[in-house]
Structure formats: C-alpha cells, structure tokens
Scaffold this motif. Structure first.
Motif, PDB file in Angstrom:
ATOM      1  N   THR A 133     -58.827  85.280  41.530  1.00  0.00           N
ATOM      2  CA  THR A 133     -59.568  84.240  41.353  1.00  0.00           C
ATOM      3  C   THR A 133     -58.456  82.924  41.291  1.00  0.00           C
ATOM      4  OG1 THR A 133     -61.460  85.040  40.475  1.00  0.00           O
ATOM      5  CG2 THR A 133     -61.344  82.733  40.248  1.00  0.00           C
ATOM      6  N   MET A 134     -57.712  83.128  40.418  1.00  0.00           N
ATOM      7  CA  MET A 134     -56.544  82.044  39.957  1.00  0.00           C
ATOM      8  C   MET A 134     -55.739  81.768  41.348  1.00  0.00           C
ATOM      9  SD  MET A 134     -55.438  83.061  36.410  1.00  0.00           S
ATOM     10  CE  MET A 134     -54.144  81.828  35.974  1.00  0.00           C
ATOM     11  N   LEU A 135     -55.434  82.839  41.954  1.00  0.00           N
ATOM     12  CA  LEU A 135     -54.472  82.922  42.990  1.00  0.00           C
ATOM     13  C   LEU A 135     -55.246  82.021  44.046  1.00  0.00           C
ATOM     14  CD1 LEU A 135     -52.614  86.103  42.880  1.00  0.00           C
ATOM     15  CD2 LEU A 135     -51.689  84.116  42.523  1.00  0.00           C
ATOM     16  N   VAL A 136     -56.444  82.141  44.228  1.00  0.00           N
ATOM     17  CA  VAL A 136     -57.395  81.744  45.303  1.00  0.00           C
ATOM     18  C   VAL A 136     -57.561  80.100  45.120  1.00  0.00           C
ATOM     19  CG1 VAL A 136     -59.726  81.329  46.219  1.00  0.00           C
ATOM     20  CG2 VAL A 136     -58.537  83.570  46.006  1.00  0.00           C
ATOM     21  N   MET A 137     -57.455  79.920  43.987  1.00  0.00           N
ATOM     22  CA  MET A 137     -57.743  78.575  43.742  1.00  0.00           C
ATOM     23  C   MET A 137     -56.328  77.686  43.764  1.00  0.00           C
ATOM     24  SD  MET A 137     -59.429  78.818  39.481  1.00  0.00           S
ATOM     25  CE  MET A 137     -59.393  77.213  39.195  1.00  0.00           C
ATOM     26  N   ILE A 138     -55.095  78.270  43.626  1.00  0.00           N
ATOM     27  CA  ILE A 138     -53.966  77.785  43.839  1.00  0.00           C
ATOM     28  C   ILE A 138     -53.863  77.592  45.627  1.00  0.00           C
ATOM     29  CG2 ILE A 138     -51.425  78.088  43.758  1.00  0.00           C
ATOM     30  CD1 ILE A 138     -51.961  79.462  41.045  1.00  0.00           C
ATOM     31  N   ALA A 139     -54.221  78.605  45.993  1.00  0.00           N
ATOM     32  CA  ALA A 139     -53.910  78.489  47.550  1.00  0.00           C
ATOM     33  C   ALA A 139     -55.051  77.752  48.170  1.00  0.00           C
ATOM     34  CB  ALA A 139     -54.149  79.829  48.305  1.00  0.00           C
ATOM     35  N   TRP A 140     -56.047  77.475  47.644  1.00  0.00           N
ATOM     36  CA  TRP A 140     -57.165  76.538  48.000  1.00  0.00           C
ATOM     37  C   TRP A 140     -56.683  75.173  48.306  1.00  0.00           C
ATOM     38  CZ3 TRP A 140     -61.669  78.632  50.010  1.00  0.00           C
ATOM     39  CH2 TRP A 140     -62.601  77.742  50.449  1.00  0.00           C
TER      40      TRP A 140
END
Length: 140
Positions: A133-140
C-alpha cells in the motif's frame, strides 16, 4: 522487520537529493505514521494470538523477544528470507520455552508457541499488505 521504515528512509533520502513531484514531506509523514502503526500492530497481533492460545504475559514477552532475536539470527544465516523464517521460528521458540519453564507442561507450551507462530505469520502478511500500500501511494 523494518521494511516499512526502509521505505520511509529511502523516500526521505530521495526527497533530499531530488525534489520529486508527488513525493513531499506530507506524504513522508503519512508513510511514517503507517510504518509505526504496522510495527505496533505486528507485535500486538503476535501477542494477541499467543494469549488466545494460552500464553501468559511472560510467554507473550518470550514470543516477541524470540521473534526479534530470530529475525536477527535468521538474517545472518540466510539473507533476505532468513529474517522471516527466523522471526516465525523465534516467536514459536520464545513462547514455547518460557511456557515450558513456567508450567512444565509440554502440551500447553506447544499451544502457546503455536499461537505465537500463527500470530507472527498473520502479522507479517498484514505488514506486507501495508508495505505494498505504501509503495502504491508513492507511485500514485
């Protein structure tokens, strides 16, 4: 396993080196909050599961200390995957031996160890979802 904290640290470094659009100090603060929550949840879930299977407060402490010690030893023996395996085995052994010393009952000690093991596995899965989830937040 401090994997979520590594995500935060690498993003702080990246932010300091290159002011990236989309990654800002607000996002880093949110990621840090998530990391702290996941770390506390990991130990809380292990403790809850250990208690559910009959561990005493001392057995719960043994599970948590065993999990940390097992992760450290496991990393040294088998880099990458060793920290996971070590944490699982360490949680089991920590709760098992404390309860065995406390009660002298192998069956009860095994149950407490099993609870610590299953709690540790479940907590790591939740932590994995949080890290993704954290990685998705960064990529988003």
């Amino acid at each position: 396993m401090p994997g979520t904290f590594l995500i935060v640290i690498f993003n702080i470094i990246y932010q300091l080196v290159d002011d990236i659009a989309g990654i800002n100090w607000r996002l880093i603060a949110i990621l840090l909050g998530i990391s702290i929550f996941l770390e506390l949840a990991e130990y809380g879930i292990t403790a809850w599961s250990s208690k559910k299977y009959g561990a005493s407060k001392a057995g719960i402490a043994g599970a948590i200390i065993g999990s940390i010690g097992g992760a450290v030893v496991g990393t040294g023996l088998f880099p990458l995957i060793g920290s996971l395996i070590g944490a699982f085995i360490g949680a089991f052994l920590g709760a098992y031996f404390v309860e065995l010393l406390r009660t002298g009952n192998n069956h009860l000690a095994f149950q407490a160890g099993y609870g610590a093991f299953t709690g540790s596995v479940g907590a790591k899965l939740i932590k994995l979802v949080g890290a993704v989830t954290m990685l998705v937040m960064i990529a988003w």
